[in-house]
Structures are given as structure tokens and as C-alpha cells.
Design a protein around this motif. Structure first.
Motif, PDB file in Angstrom:
ATOM      1  N   GLU A  18       0.840  -1.200   0.000  1.00  0.00           N
ATOM      2  CA  GLU A  18       0.000   0.000   0.000  1.00  0.00           C
ATOM      3  C   GLU A  18       0.876   1.250   0.000  1.00  0.00           C
ATOM      4  O   GLU A  18       0.569   2.231  -0.667  1.00  0.00           O
ATOM      5  CB  GLU A  18      -0.908   0.019   1.240  1.00  0.00           C
ATOM      6  CG  GLU A  18      -1.824  -1.185   1.383  1.00  0.00           C
ATOM      7  CD  GLU A  18      -3.074  -1.080   0.512  1.00  0.00           C
ATOM      8  OE1 GLU A  18      -3.214  -0.105  -0.235  1.00  0.00           O
ATOM      9  OE2 GLU A  18      -3.914  -2.000   0.589  1.00  0.00           O
ATOM     10  N   THR A  19       1.937   1.210   0.813  1.00  0.00           N
ATOM     11  CA  THR A  19       2.915   2.304   0.926  1.00  0.00           C
ATOM     12  C   THR A  19       4.264   1.607   1.157  1.00  0.00           C
ATOM     13  O   THR A  19       4.314   0.379   1.302  1.00  0.00           O
ATOM     14  CB  THR A  19       2.616   3.220   2.142  1.00  0.00           C
ATOM     15  OG1 THR A  19       3.050   2.554   3.330  1.00  0.00           O
ATOM     16  CG2 THR A  19       1.141   3.578   2.271  1.00  0.00           C
ATOM     17  N   PRO A  20       5.360   2.375   1.234  1.00  0.00           N
ATOM     18  CA  PRO A  20       6.652   1.702   1.480  1.00  0.00           C
ATOM     19  C   PRO A  20       6.672   0.892   2.777  1.00  0.00           C
ATOM     20  O   PRO A  20       7.464  -0.044   2.908  1.00  0.00           O
ATOM     21  CB  PRO A  20       7.644   2.869   1.542  1.00  0.00           C
ATOM     22  CG  PRO A  20       7.007   3.951   0.715  1.00  0.00           C
ATOM     23  CD  PRO A  20       5.529   3.811   0.920  1.00  0.00           C
ATOM     24  N   THR A  21       5.828   1.190   3.749  1.00  0.00           N
ATOM     25  CA  THR A  21       5.871   0.472   5.030  1.00  0.00           C
ATOM     26  C   THR A  21       4.569  -0.245   5.381  1.00  0.00           C
ATOM     27  O   THR A  21       4.432  -0.767   6.486  1.00  0.00           O
ATOM     28  CB  THR A  21       6.210   1.449   6.191  1.00  0.00           C
ATOM     29  OG1 THR A  21       5.228   2.496   6.185  1.00  0.00           O
ATOM     30  CG2 THR A  21       7.591   2.036   6.050  1.00  0.00           C
ATOM     31  N   SER A 149      -1.829  11.984   7.492  1.00  0.00           N
ATOM     32  CA  SER A 149      -0.657  11.198   7.097  1.00  0.00           C
ATOM     33  C   SER A 149       0.566  12.100   7.182  1.00  0.00           C
ATOM     34  O   SER A 149       0.454  13.321   7.081  1.00  0.00           O
ATOM     35  CB  SER A 149      -0.788  10.709   5.639  1.00  0.00           C
ATOM     36  OG  SER A 149      -1.990  10.009   5.451  1.00  0.00           O
ATOM     37  N   ARG A 150       1.729  11.484   7.336  1.00  0.00           N
ATOM     38  CA  ARG A 150       2.944  12.314   7.385  1.00  0.00           C
ATOM     39  C   ARG A 150       3.232  12.929   6.017  1.00  0.00           C
ATOM     40  O   ARG A 150       3.488  14.119   5.900  1.00  0.00           O
ATOM     41  CB  ARG A 150       4.128  11.463   7.823  1.00  0.00           C
ATOM     42  CG  ARG A 150       4.048  11.128   9.285  1.00  0.00           C
ATOM     43  CD  ARG A 150       5.151  10.210   9.715  1.00  0.00           C
ATOM     44  NE  ARG A 150       5.073   9.978  11.142  1.00  0.00           N
ATOM     45  CZ  ARG A 150       5.666   8.984  11.776  1.00  0.00           C
ATOM     46  NH1 ARG A 150       6.397   8.114  11.088  1.00  0.00           N
ATOM     47  NH2 ARG A 150       5.543   8.848  13.069  1.00  0.00           N
ATOM     48  N   THR A 151       3.211  12.106   4.984  1.00  0.00           N
ATOM     49  CA  THR A 151       3.522  12.569   3.631  1.00  0.00           C
ATOM     50  C   THR A 151       2.527  11.912   2.665  1.00  0.00           C
ATOM     51  O   THR A 151       1.872  10.924   3.024  1.00  0.00           O
ATOM     52  CB  THR A 151       4.949  12.162   3.203  1.00  0.00           C
ATOM     53  OG1 THR A 151       4.944  10.761   2.890  1.00  0.00           O
ATOM     54  CG2 THR A 151       5.983  12.422   4.305  1.00  0.00           C
ATOM     55  N   PRO A 152       2.443  12.395   1.427  1.00  0.00           N
ATOM     56  CA  PRO A 152       1.538  11.766   0.455  1.00  0.00           C
ATOM     57  C   PRO A 152       1.879  10.287   0.210  1.00  0.00           C
ATOM     58  O   PRO A 152       0.990   9.476  -0.038  1.00  0.00           O
ATOM     59  CB  PRO A 152       1.756  12.596  -0.816  1.00  0.00           C
ATOM     60  CG  PRO A 152       2.250  13.919  -0.328  1.00  0.00           C
ATOM     61  CD  PRO A 152       3.031  13.643   0.916  1.00  0.00           C
ATOM     62  N   GLU A 153       3.161   9.933   0.323  1.00  0.00           N
ATOM     63  CA  GLU A 153       3.569   8.532   0.101  1.00  0.00           C
ATOM     64  C   GLU A 153       3.038   7.612   1.193  1.00  0.00           C
ATOM     65  O   GLU A 153       2.999   6.390   1.015  1.00  0.00           O
ATOM     66  CB  GLU A 153       5.102   8.400   0.049  1.00  0.00           C
ATOM     67  CG  GLU A 153       5.765   8.999  -1.174  1.00  0.00           C
ATOM     68  CD  GLU A 153       5.727  10.529  -1.181  1.00  0.00           C
ATOM     69  OE1 GLU A 153       5.868  11.129  -0.088  1.00  0.00           O
ATOM     70  OE2 GLU A 153       5.530  11.110  -2.259  1.00  0.00           O
ATOM     71  N   VAL A 155      -0.006   7.665   2.420  1.00  0.00           N
ATOM     72  CA  VAL A 155      -1.467   7.501   2.363  1.00  0.00           C
ATOM     73  C   VAL A 155      -1.803   6.055   1.966  1.00  0.00           C
ATOM     74  O   VAL A 155      -1.372   5.573   0.920  1.00  0.00           O
ATOM     75  CB  VAL A 155      -2.102   8.485   1.372  1.00  0.00           C
ATOM     76  CG1 VAL A 155      -3.592   8.190   1.195  1.00  0.00           C
ATOM     77  CG2 VAL A 155      -1.904   9.914   1.861  1.00  0.00           C
ATOM     78  N   ILE A 156      -2.560   5.389   2.803  1.00  0.00           N
ATOM     79  CA  ILE A 156      -3.002   4.016   2.543  1.00  0.00           C
ATOM     80  C   ILE A 156      -4.334   4.101   1.781  1.00  0.00           C
ATOM     81  O   ILE A 156      -5.163   4.959   2.095  1.00  0.00           O
ATOM     82  CB  ILE A 156      -3.182   3.253   3.878  1.00  0.00           C
ATOM     83  CG1 ILE A 156      -1.914   3.365   4.733  1.00  0.00           C
ATOM     84  CG2 ILE A 156      -3.530   1.795   3.634  1.00  0.00           C
ATOM     85  CD1 ILE A 156      -2.080   2.831   6.161  1.00  0.00           C
ATOM     86  N   TYR A 157      -4.535   3.233   0.826  1.00  0.00           N
ATOM     87  CA  TYR A 157      -5.772   3.190   0.019  1.00  0.00           C
ATOM     88  C   TYR A 157      -6.002   4.501  -0.757  1.00  0.00           C
ATOM     89  O   TYR A 157      -7.151   4.888  -1.026  1.00  0.00           O
ATOM     90  CB  TYR A 157      -7.023   2.942   0.887  1.00  0.00           C
ATOM     91  CG  TYR A 157      -6.888   1.927   1.988  1.00  0.00           C
ATOM     92  CD1 TYR A 157      -6.469   0.619   1.715  1.00  0.00           C
ATOM     93  CD2 TYR A 157      -7.197   2.244   3.309  1.00  0.00           C
ATOM     94  CE1 TYR A 157      -6.369  -0.327   2.746  1.00  0.00           C
ATOM     95  CE2 TYR A 157      -7.101   1.311   4.324  1.00  0.00           C
ATOM     96  CZ  TYR A 157      -6.678   0.033   4.043  1.00  0.00           C
ATOM     97  OH  TYR A 157      -6.583  -0.884   5.055  1.00  0.00           O
ATOM     98  N   GLY A 158      -4.921   5.198  -1.105  1.00  0.00           N
ATOM     99  CA  GLY A 158      -5.051   6.531  -1.706  1.00  0.00           C
ATOM    100  C   GLY A 158      -5.904   6.546  -2.970  1.00  0.00           C
ATOM    101  O   GLY A 158      -6.794   7.387  -3.105  1.00  0.00           O
ATOM    102  N   GLU A 159      -5.632   5.615  -3.885  1.00  0.00           N
ATOM    103  CA  GLU A 159      -6.370   5.632  -5.162  1.00  0.00           C
ATOM    104  C   GLU A 159      -7.835   5.305  -4.950  1.00  0.00           C
ATOM    105  O   GLU A 159      -8.721   5.920  -5.552  1.00  0.00           O
ATOM    106  CB  GLU A 159      -5.760   4.626  -6.142  1.00  0.00           C
ATOM    107  CG  GLU A 159      -4.499   5.155  -6.799  1.00  0.00           C
ATOM    108  CD  GLU A 159      -3.866   4.141  -7.736  1.00  0.00           C
ATOM    109  OE1 GLU A 159      -4.565   3.196  -8.178  1.00  0.00           O
ATOM    110  OE2 GLU A 159      -2.667   4.290  -7.998  1.00  0.00           O
TER     111      GLU A 159
END
Ligand SMILES: Cc1cc2nc3c(=O)[nH]c(=O)nc-3n(C[C@H](O)[C@H](O)[C@H](O)COP(=O)(O)OP(=O)(O)OC[C@H]3O[C@@H](n4cnc5c(N)ncnc54)[C@H](O)[C@@H]3O)c2cc1C
Length: 248
Positions: A18-21, A149-153, A155-159
Motif C-alpha cells: 500500500e505504501t513503502p511500510t 498522514s505524514r507525507t503523500p507517500e 497515504v493508505i488506500y489513496g487511489e
């Protein structure tokens, strides 16, 4: 009531980043029962020497999807269970789970609205189960998600959230980015505060059901601010994703 709390062996059916982490794992359950959006499962890891570690993970998927659930797990650098789930588990692997658990932090379309969902980081997970259930059941209950969220990267489930927001069916998504914002960003760029809450809640007056989930400090700060702007405490439900220490 007994039946859902028995341990069962789930099979990892799919996995996606979902994100890098943060990763989402789809678990096929031999004894699936429909959950109420907001509920969680316990995951138990067992070492050959008998050592066990157990943590809770919210169901991310909607109960309308039968036979399987999605769990979305953030990898904490020094975390015991989340690192194992991230670094070791792959599709086809099996894992012990029990659930669905919890009867307080739940929302179903039959309860009505309006609905204000406030999440920080992976705290968006149980809120997403509510949003997906709302969509799957064809509900148009006025709903607002305020998601920090801390940064746009991060964001979980962003799309998926962008798509649901664009459907204009009564769901509106508000992001706040506390550390870095996308180029040209004109939205919120700070931690959730009283002014932000007042703006997001305004069309709902004092009426909404409010669900807050995330790190303990965020949850407590937001709940306090809401009480100050005279949202009745009985309408506010909270879930803290703090440390569980659930080893045995
Ligand atoms: C009802 C409930 C539902 C939950 N749902 C989810 C979910 O959907 N997705 C998800 O990723 N997590 C969720 N959690 C948190 C999860 O249960 C674990 O606490 C988390 O994965 C850390 O476990 P760990 O074994 O990796 O870390 P641990 O080894 O327990 O802790 C490692 C370090 O991280 C700190 N820490 C522990 N938990 C957190 C946290 N949540 N945030 C920041 N620091 C922490 C500890 O203080 C410690 O310093 C939920 C918790 C609860 C109580």
C-alpha cells in the motif's frame, strides 16, 4: 458467540504493497463469519519452542466479501509481529487467527449517520472497512473522512479513496499532511486541531456519529477537541493502536 473466537488457520491468498511500510494481506478463512465494520482479528505467531506472540489487526475489507478478509499491517522497525508478517509471510503461507472481535468500535449502514471518520496513519484501516461497507451496501449516508498522514507517500488506500470521493455519493475525503505536502497542495498541512475539526464537521452540526482511530495521542487529542466543540461524548467512539504487549 463462542464460535468466532476459536483459532483457525488462515491461508494468505494475496499480498500487496500500500505504501513503502504498509502491506495488505488477503486471508482465506475456512470458518469465515461476517464481521461488523470496525472489528478486528487477533493474529498469533508460534515458534517451534512454544513461544507465542499475539497482536490485533483490524479488518480492512467489507463484510459483503465472503470467505476472506483483508488485514492491512504497518511495519514497525523494531516491531516483533509486524516485521514477521511483512518480511516472512508470502501467498500460500498459513497463519493462526481468531475473530471477528469487538462490539464497540463498529458502524453499520443500518445505524445511519451522518458519519465522521477521523484516522491517523494505519488508524484508517477500520474506517476503510466502514467506507467499503457503505459503498457495497449502496448507502448514501453523508460521510466525511479526515485522514492524517505524514507525507503523500504514506497515504493508505489513496487511489481507492480518491475514486470513492470522486463518485460524489455523499462521501468526502479530507487529507492533512503533517510533514510533507504534494506540490501545489492547498489543503491541510498540520496535525488535526480544533479549527480543522470545526471546519470538517460544520455541515453535520452536532449530529454525527464520530469514529476516531490511530496513535493514542492523536485519538485523545481529537476526542478532547470534539467534546470542546460540544459533540456529545456518547456519539464519539475511539480505538487506539498503541502497543499491545500481547506476548505469552
Ligand atoms: C484493536 C486493535 C487493532 C489494530 N489494528 C491494526 C491494523 O489494522 N494495522 C496495524 O498495522 N496495526 C494495528 N494495530 C496495532 C497492532 O496490534 C500492533 O500493536 C502493531 O502491529 C505493533 O506490533 P509489533 O509486534 O510489530 O510491535 P511490538 O514489538 O509490540 O512493539 C515494537 C515497538 O513499537 C511500539 N509500538 C507498538 N505498537 C505501535 C503502534 N501501533 N504504533 C506505533 N508504535 C507502536 C512499541 O511501543 C515498541 O516500542 C491494532 C491494535 C489494536 C489494539
Amino acid at each position: 458467540m463462542e464460535e468466532p473466537l476459536m483459532w483457525q488457520i488462515a491461508t494468505i491468498k494475496a499480498m500487496r504493497a500500500e505504501t513503502p511500510t504498509v502491506k495488505t494481506f488477503t486471508l482465506a478463512l475456512p470458518r469465515w463469519t461476517p464481521h461488523r465494520p470496525g472489528q478486528h482479528y487477533d493474529v498469533r505467531l508460534s515458534a517451534p519452542d512454544g513461544y507465542q506472540a499475539q497482536r490485533s489487526y483490524s479488518v480492512a475489507s467489507e463484510p459483503e466479501r465472503s470467505g476472506e478478509i483483508d488485514l492491512t499491517v504497518e511495519r514497525l522497525e523494531d516491531g516483533e509481529v509486524s516485521t514477521y508478517i511483512h518480511d516472512v509471510l508470502t501467498p500460500g503461507d498459513q497463519i493462526e487467527v481468531r475473530g471477528p472481535i469487538g462490539g464497540y468500535f463498529v458502524w453499520e449502514a443500518s445505524q445511519g449517520g451522518p458519519l465522521l471518520l477521523i484516522g491517523g496513519g494505519s488508524g484508517v484501516v477500520p474506517l476503510m472497512a466502514m467506507i467499503r461497507h457503505r459503498a457495497a451496501s449502496g448507502s448514501h449516508i453523508p460521510t466525511r473522512l479526515l485522514y492524517s498522514s505524514r507525507t503523500p507517500e504514506d497515504v493508505i488506500y489513496g487511489e481507492e479513496l480518491a475514486r470513492l470521493n470522486a463518485a460524489h455519493d455523499g462521501l468526502e475525503v479530507f487529507h492533512t499532511f503533517t510533514r510533507a505536502q504534494p506540490p501545489g497542495w492547498t489543503g491541510y498541512a498540520r496535525r488535526i486541531d480544533g479549527q480543522m475539526l470545526a471546519e470538517v464537521i460544520r455541515p453535520f452540526g452536532h449530529a454525527p456519529y464520530v469514529y476516531i482511530c490511530g496513535p493514542t495521542l492523536l485519538v485523545e487529542a481529537v476526542a478532547d477537541e470534539l467534546v470542546q466543540i460540544r459533540i456529545p461524548p456518547a456519539q464519539i467512539r475511539t480505538e487506539r493502536f498503541g502497543p499491545t504487549g500481547g506476548t505469552s
